[in-house]
Design a protein around this motif. Structure first.
Motif, PDB file in Angstrom:
ATOM      1  N   ALA A  93       0.851  -1.184   0.000  1.00 40.09           N
ATOM      2  CA  ALA A  93       0.000   0.000   0.000  1.00 40.09           C
ATOM      3  C   ALA A  93       0.887   1.233   0.000  1.00 40.09           C
ATOM      4  N   SER A  94       0.350   2.336  -0.502  1.00 36.04           N
ATOM      5  CA  SER A  94       1.112   3.579  -0.448  1.00 36.04           C
ATOM      6  C   SER A  94       0.213   4.725  -0.018  1.00 36.04           C
ATOM      7  N   SER A  95       0.863   5.772   0.473  1.00 32.09           N
ATOM      8  CA  SER A  95       0.115   6.943   0.912  1.00 32.09           C
ATOM      9  C   SER A  95       1.038   8.163   0.903  1.00 32.09           C
ATOM     10  N   LEU A  96       0.427   9.306   0.988  1.00 31.85           N
ATOM     11  CA  LEU A  96       1.176  10.506   1.304  1.00 31.85           C
ATOM     12  C   LEU A  96       1.507  10.451   2.801  1.00 31.85           C
ATOM     13  N   THR A  97       2.317  11.350   3.277  1.00 27.39           N
ATOM     14  CA  THR A  97       2.728  11.314   4.673  1.00 27.39           C
ATOM     15  C   THR A  97       1.520  11.296   5.602  1.00 27.39           C
ATOM     16  N   ILE A  98       0.545  12.127   5.292  1.00 26.92           N
ATOM     17  CA  ILE A  98      -0.706  12.071   6.037  1.00 26.92           C
ATOM     18  C   ILE A  98      -1.793  11.828   5.019  1.00 26.92           C
ATOM     19  N   GLY A  99      -2.311  10.621   4.977  1.00 27.13           N
ATOM     20  CA  GLY A  99      -3.321  10.344   3.969  1.00 27.13           C
ATOM     21  C   GLY A  99      -3.754   8.902   3.944  1.00 27.13           C
ATOM     22  N   GLU A 100      -4.712   8.661   3.092  1.00 23.94           N
ATOM     23  CA  GLU A 100      -5.277   7.325   2.959  1.00 23.94           C
ATOM     24  C   GLU A 100      -4.277   6.379   2.328  1.00 23.94           C
ATOM     25  N   GLN A 101      -4.361   5.119   2.744  1.00 25.31           N
ATOM     26  CA  GLN A 101      -3.520   4.088   2.153  1.00 25.31           C
ATOM     27  C   GLN A 101      -4.290   3.400   1.043  1.00 25.31           C
ATOM     28  N   TYR A 102      -3.626   3.284  -0.101  1.00 24.89           N
ATOM     29  CA  TYR A 102      -4.224   2.621  -1.257  1.00 24.89           C
ATOM     30  C   TYR A 102      -3.435   1.341  -1.530  1.00 24.89           C
ATOM     31  N   PHE A 103      -4.167   0.264  -1.701  1.00 20.46           N
ATOM     32  CA  PHE A 103      -3.545  -1.040  -1.829  1.00 20.46           C
ATOM     33  C   PHE A 103      -3.331  -1.454  -3.275  1.00 20.46           C
ATOM     34  N   GLY A 104      -2.295  -2.242  -3.468  1.00 20.81           N
ATOM     35  CA  GLY A 104      -2.066  -2.902  -4.739  1.00 20.81           C
ATOM     36  C   GLY A 104      -2.855  -4.196  -4.807  1.00 20.81           C
ATOM     37  N   PRO A 105      -2.772  -4.909  -5.936  1.00 23.60           N
ATOM     38  CA  PRO A 105      -3.547  -6.135  -6.123  1.00 23.60           C
ATOM     39  C   PRO A 105      -2.997  -7.329  -5.353  1.00 23.60           C
ATOM     40  N   GLY A 106      -1.776  -7.202  -4.850  1.00 27.38           N
ATOM     41  CA  GLY A 106      -1.203  -8.275  -4.059  1.00 27.38           C
ATOM     42  C   GLY A 106      -0.429  -9.289  -4.875  1.00 27.38           C
ATOM     43  N   THR A 107       0.460  -9.995  -4.194  1.00 22.72           N
ATOM     44  CA  THR A 107       1.160 -11.155  -4.748  1.00 22.72           C
ATOM     45  C   THR A 107       0.762 -12.356  -3.904  1.00 22.72           C
ATOM     46  N   ARG A 108       0.160 -13.336  -4.568  1.00 25.47           N
ATOM     47  CA  ARG A 108      -0.232 -14.540  -3.835  1.00 25.47           C
ATOM     48  C   ARG A 108       0.917 -15.538  -3.877  1.00 25.47           C
ATOM     49  N   LEU A 109       1.448 -15.856  -2.719  1.00 27.90           N
ATOM     50  CA  LEU A 109       2.558 -16.796  -2.610  1.00 27.90           C
ATOM     51  C   LEU A 109       2.048 -18.140  -2.116  1.00 27.90           C
ATOM     52  N   THR A 110       2.412 -19.179  -2.852  1.00 28.75           N
ATOM     53  CA  THR A 110       2.126 -20.543  -2.426  1.00 28.75           C
ATOM     54  C   THR A 110       3.450 -21.284  -2.281  1.00 28.75           C
ATOM     55  N   VAL A 111       3.705 -21.800  -1.103  1.00 26.09           N
ATOM     56  CA  VAL A 111       4.932 -22.553  -0.841  1.00 26.09           C
ATOM     57  C   VAL A 111       4.560 -24.032  -0.727  1.00 26.09           C
ATOM     58  N   THR A 112       5.138 -24.834  -1.610  1.00 25.65           N
ATOM     59  CA  THR A 112       4.785 -26.257  -1.635  1.00 25.65           C
ATOM     60  C   THR A 112       5.844 -27.111  -0.932  1.00 25.65           C
TER      61      THR A 112
END
Lengths: 112, 111
Positions: A93-112
């Motif tokens: 997620a990213s934000s300005l110093t004071i501000g809302e956090q906006y999320f990315g789509p994510g990385t799904r990790l699967t460990v087998t």
């Protein structure tokens, strides 16, 4: 797309291997956060940066995890010697110093 | 922030009815309370937020109320629609620190 982006979107790896994820924040945002989300739970904080400085790390972040933001823009999260318990969605997620956090789509990790 | 409790964990409402989700926090210094909506396999999306100097905020069908004395805040969705079906997370933070999330509420709108 001017939002937060993450790469790769999916990663399957064998236990013991190292993996690295990348996050590109919204361009003018100086704060960048990493969270981990497991199925049925809310995101859990891992670490965050203001510009290139890593300001806080969670107790969840074992010494196998390392994060960098070398130029204050994109960030990488590396997991060494992956374990099955590391399987999760890794969100940036990213934000300005004071501000809302906006999320990315994510990385799904699967460990087998 | 330290700990956020969220209730209920699942909620089913008839289309057109209202839905209310409640969260309680423990850190009296918390001053920012966002709500995120997460559809299956997608990123959490900020839908509304409130700061500690405000008691209520509304945006079309969505409203959030904050009671600082009791340390709880609530999400209200009116005139629910099928596309409101998702998992909703409350969160809180103090200053510029990280967000602490609740455990989520799976909202199902019954057509």
């Amino acid at each position: 797309d001017t939002g937060v982006s993450q790469d790769p979107r999916h990663k399957i790896t064998k236990r013991g291997q190292n993996v690295t994820f990348r996050c590109d924040p919204i361009s003018e945002h100086n704060r960048l956060y990493w969270y981990r989300q497991t199925l049925g739970q809310g995101p859990e904080f891992l670490t965050y940066f203001q510009n290139e400085a890593q300001l806080e790390k969670s107790r969840l972040l074992s010494d196998r995890f390392s994060a960098e933001r070398p130029k204050g823009s994109f960030s990488t999260l590396e997991i060494q010697r992956t374990e099955q318990g590391d399987s999760a969605m890794y969100l940036c997620a990213s934000s300005l110093t004071i501000g809302e956090q906006y999320f990315g789509p994510g990385t799904r990790l699967t460990v087998t | 922030g330290e700990n956020v409790e969220q209730h209920p964990s699942t909620l089913s409402v008839q289309e057109g009815d209202s839905a209310v989700i409640k969260c309680t926090y423990s850190d009296s210094a918390s001053n920012y309370f966002p709500w995120y909506k997460q559809e299956l396999g997608k990123r959490p999306q900020l839908i509304i937020d409130i700061r500690s100097n405000v008691g209520e905020k509304k945006d079309q069908r969505i409203a959030v109320t904050l009671n600082k004395t009791a340390k709880h805040f609530s999400l209200h969705i009116t005139e629910t629609q099928p596309e409101d079906s998702a998992v909703y997370f409350c969160a809180e933070k103090f200053g510029n620190e990280k967000l602490t999330f609740g455990t989520g509420t799976r909202l199902t709108i019954i057509p």
